[in-house]
Design a protein around this motif. Structure first.
Motif, PDB file in Angstrom:
ATOM      1  N   ASP A  71       5.467 -14.135   7.860  1.00 19.52           N
ATOM      2  CA  ASP A  71       6.640 -13.880   7.030  1.00 19.52           C
ATOM      3  C   ASP A  71       6.189 -13.047   5.838  1.00 19.52           C
ATOM      4  O   ASP A  71       5.900 -13.565   4.763  1.00 19.52           O
ATOM      5  N   VAL A  72       6.117 -11.733   6.075  1.00 22.70           N
ATOM      6  CA  VAL A  72       5.583 -10.809   5.080  1.00 22.70           C
ATOM      7  C   VAL A  72       6.549  -9.647   4.911  1.00 22.70           C
ATOM      8  O   VAL A  72       7.137  -9.186   5.887  1.00 22.70           O
ATOM      9  N   ASP A  73       6.710  -9.177   3.680  1.00 18.14           N
ATOM     10  CA  ASP A  73       7.565  -8.027   3.423  1.00 18.14           C
ATOM     11  C   ASP A  73       7.116  -6.842   4.277  1.00 18.14           C
ATOM     12  O   ASP A  73       5.929  -6.521   4.352  1.00 18.14           O
ATOM     13  N   GLU A  74       8.082  -6.184   4.914  1.00 14.70           N
ATOM     14  CA  GLU A  74       7.740  -5.096   5.833  1.00 14.70           C
ATOM     15  C   GLU A  74       7.036  -3.947   5.125  1.00 14.70           C
ATOM     16  O   GLU A  74       6.179  -3.282   5.713  1.00 14.70           O
TER      17      GLU A  74
ATOM     18  N   ARG B 103       3.443  -4.643   5.203  1.00 14.48           N
ATOM     19  CA  ARG B 103       2.921  -4.422   6.559  1.00 14.48           C
ATOM     20  C   ARG B 103       2.724  -2.934   6.826  1.00 14.48           C
ATOM     21  O   ARG B 103       1.726  -2.525   7.430  1.00 14.48           O
TER      22      ARG B 103
ATOM     23  N   THR C 291       9.581   4.522   6.710  1.00 18.67           N
ATOM     24  CA  THR C 291      10.510   3.542   6.146  1.00 18.67           C
ATOM     25  C   THR C 291      11.931   4.087   6.248  1.00 18.67           C
ATOM     26  O   THR C 291      12.155   5.215   6.698  1.00 18.67           O
TER      27      THR C 291
END
Length: 603
Positions: free
Chosen positions: A126-129, A132, A564
């Motif tokens: 559960d990590v901010d994209e 990543r 993004t």
């Protein structure tokens, strides 16, 4: 740091099984996890193939080697020499494929150390994209991401094998092309040797693949990068990959059949999913009328139903005004949801307004009788007739929208999907393929006040509609077709125009003068003068297709280095400014730099 000199890798971590017990092996990979039990150290070692447990036993190792093992940390890159042995019954790990064995280390080399990663290199994090994407090289080490990229490779390999076996040639088309901005915005590339002139990166190889048919190659395909300078979504990128196909002397039905067989083979060989052929065919008018979408999700049944004839001619002005002005009143039936909370109904009103509807009405066939905001305007007999026409029974809910046809279909189509999710009607493991055919040739642009090609201007109109190109473009249907899977368009194409005179008529219907058409597409029009064969084809969005196969929510999860939603690569920080020397060589002066310089002067 140590090297691999004299130590040759001969196995991969995830390949070892019980039949390898007693074998001496050399493995290379990364430390996924380390557990220190005093005189025993256990390391889960990972490479692209999977995991294996490596044991460092102080009692049977040289002291220096065990001391080296004590220094290991997560993501150290290592090489291990050791012997495969069976695990005892109580220590078997059924969660990994190598869980019945382990490797007892006799030699360890630390090839490179690693800093502590900014997130865990494991599945389901559960990590901010954005984090990543910034550390994409670490994100791509995670097993689920590696599986996605491996699946992508497998998909393209199966595609190439299928087309090669069926007589297609993979032919590369140019990356630097002429700008023909009829669709999305082009990415422009300045030419240094031709000052003031620009190439465009291809939005698709459309014109070139048609010219290859003129050249007589008959069956063409290409897995190709394409570029569109447009706003992004979860399933859209500025650079993307598509499977591009074109063929000569084939009917529409023959093209659809060839594509169905390719998709059938692709799904069965890549993810083991059974696909039934032939796919259902549905014309565009039916898809819009029945499902409010040109890419309907057929995994659940909740059609749009017209109830205009039952509600017209009453004192309810809302419905009457809509019908008298050429609109319609349609509904969807949600089984067993008559007890929907009022708060949720209010939320659904706002939901349909997103798609242009002015409001939402409803009929609840509850145990206590009919409940509806327009109940007082209609008799019990009318509600009974509506129930009979829609198949509504006690406990069911009808959600009703009244407006222009396109607004009604769009809003109810989206509401249908919302209800399908909310009521758990969609089986995530089900595959429902569909061909949507007979698209309109044109769509009206309110912004530009003109007709625009719904697909592109090279799509062939149906023979019987050619006479309406100049007089009634909205009536013209195209020989166009989209392949839809579970409510997502995965590929689309058409039979093409192969006659120069007809192509000129289509350009004219789009508001292009002869001079403008030849300035943009003259080389294609010239090619059509030399015995062009009938041809057609289509293109599949590879990123979107693999996303569905991998059951991911975003195409960014199946692209190695995506952008993004603001079209940036946060890992390499692209796009970025370039120095003045580069701009001068390209004969470019930017307005942004002028503005910044002026602000500095005024400061």
């Amino acid at each position: 740091m140590e090297t691999l000199q004299g130590m040759k890798r001969d196995h991969h971590c995830g390949e070892l099984r019980k039949e390898n017990v007693g074998t001496d092996v050399v493995l290379c990979g990364w430390v996924a996890r380390r557990r220190d039990h005093g005189g025993l150290i256990f390391v889960d070692m990972r490479d692209r193939s999977g995991f294996v447990q490596v044991v460092f036993d102080e009692a049977s190792m040289e002291g220096g080697t065990f001391h080296k093992a004590e220094s290991l940390r997560n993501e150290f890159c290592i090489a291990v020499r050791g012997t495969v042995r069976a695990r005892s019954e109580e220590t078997v790990n059924s969660n990994i494929e190598t869980g019945e064995i382990e490797v007892v280390c006799t030699e360890l080399r630390i090839l490179n150390k690693a800093k502590t990663p900014p997130f865990y290199i494991q599945d389901g994090i559960d990590v901010d994209e954005m984090l990543r994407l910034k550390y994409r090289y670490l994100d791509l080490r995670r097993p689920e991401m590696q599986k996605n990229i491996i699946l992508r490779h497998r998909v393209t390999k199966i595609m190439r094998d299928y087309f090669d076996r069926n007589g297609f040639l993979e032919i590369e088309t140019p990356m630097l092309c002429k700008s023909t901005p009829e669709g999305a915005r082009d990415f422009l590339v300045p030419s240094r040797v031709n000052p003031g002139e620009f190439y465009a990166l291809p939005q698709s190889p459309q014109i070139f693949k048609q010219i290859l048919q003129v050249a007589g190659f008959e069956k063409y395909f290409q897995i190709v990068r394409c570029f569109r300078d447009e706003d992004l979504r979860a399933d859209r990128q500025p650079e993307f990959t598509q499977l591009d196909i074109e063929m000569s002397f084939k009917s529409q039905e023959e093209i659809l059949t060839i594509m169905e067989e390719m998709v059938k083979e692709l799904f069965e060989k890549s993810i083991g999913a059974k696909v039934e052929t032939p796919f259902e065919r549905m014309d565009w008018d039916t898809a819009m009328d029945k499902y409010g979408s040109d890419k309907p999700d057929l995994r659940f049944d909740m059609p749009l139903m017209d109830i205009s004839e039952y509600v017209k001619g009453s004192d309810f002005k809302v419905f009457n005004a809509v019908i008298e002005n050429g609109g319609m009143v349609k509904c969807i039936k949600v089984d067993g949801y008559a007890d929907i909370p009022r708060r949720r109904l209010d939320e659904l009103v706002k939901f349909v307004q997103i798609y242009g509807a002015k409001g939402l009405a409803w009929i609840q066939y509850s145990e206590e009788g009919v409940k509806s905001p327009f109940k007082k305007f209609y008799s019990d007999e009318t509600f009974a007739k509506i129930a009979e026409a829609t198949g509504a029974k006690t406990g069911d809910l009808l959600l009703v929208v009244a407006d222009k046809r396109l607004v009604v279909d769009t809003a109810l189509g989206q509401l249908r999907l919302e209800m399908g999710k909310e009521r758990n009607l969609i089986d995530p493991d089900k595959l429902r393929f569909l061909w949507v055919v007979d698209f309109p040739m044109y769509e009206w642009s309110d912004e530009e006040k003109r007709w625009k090609a719904m697909h592109h201007p090279f799509t062939a109109p149906r023979d019987e509609d050619i006479e309406f190109l100049a007089t009634d473009p909205g009536r013209v249907k195209a020989n166009a077709y989209d392949m839809v899977l579970n409510g997502v368009e995965i590929g689309g194409g058409s039979l093409r125009i192969y006659n120069a005179e007809l192509q000129e008529k289509v350009f004219e219907s789009l508001g292009l003068t002869q001079e403008e058409a030849h300035a943009k597409f003259g080389f294609m029009m010239d090619a059509f003068q030399y015995g062009t064969p009938p041809h057609g084809g289509l293109a599949f969005g590879l990123d979107r297709l693999v996303m569905i196969m991998a059951k991911r929510a975003s195409i960014r999860d199946v692209i190695a280095f995506p952008k993004t939603q603001s079209a940036r690569d946060v890992m390499s920080n692209a796009p970025s400014e370039v120095d003045d020397k580069q701009l001068r060589e390209l004969s470019i002066r930017t307005a942004v730099k002028k503005k910044e310089a002026k602000q500095e002067e005024n400061a």
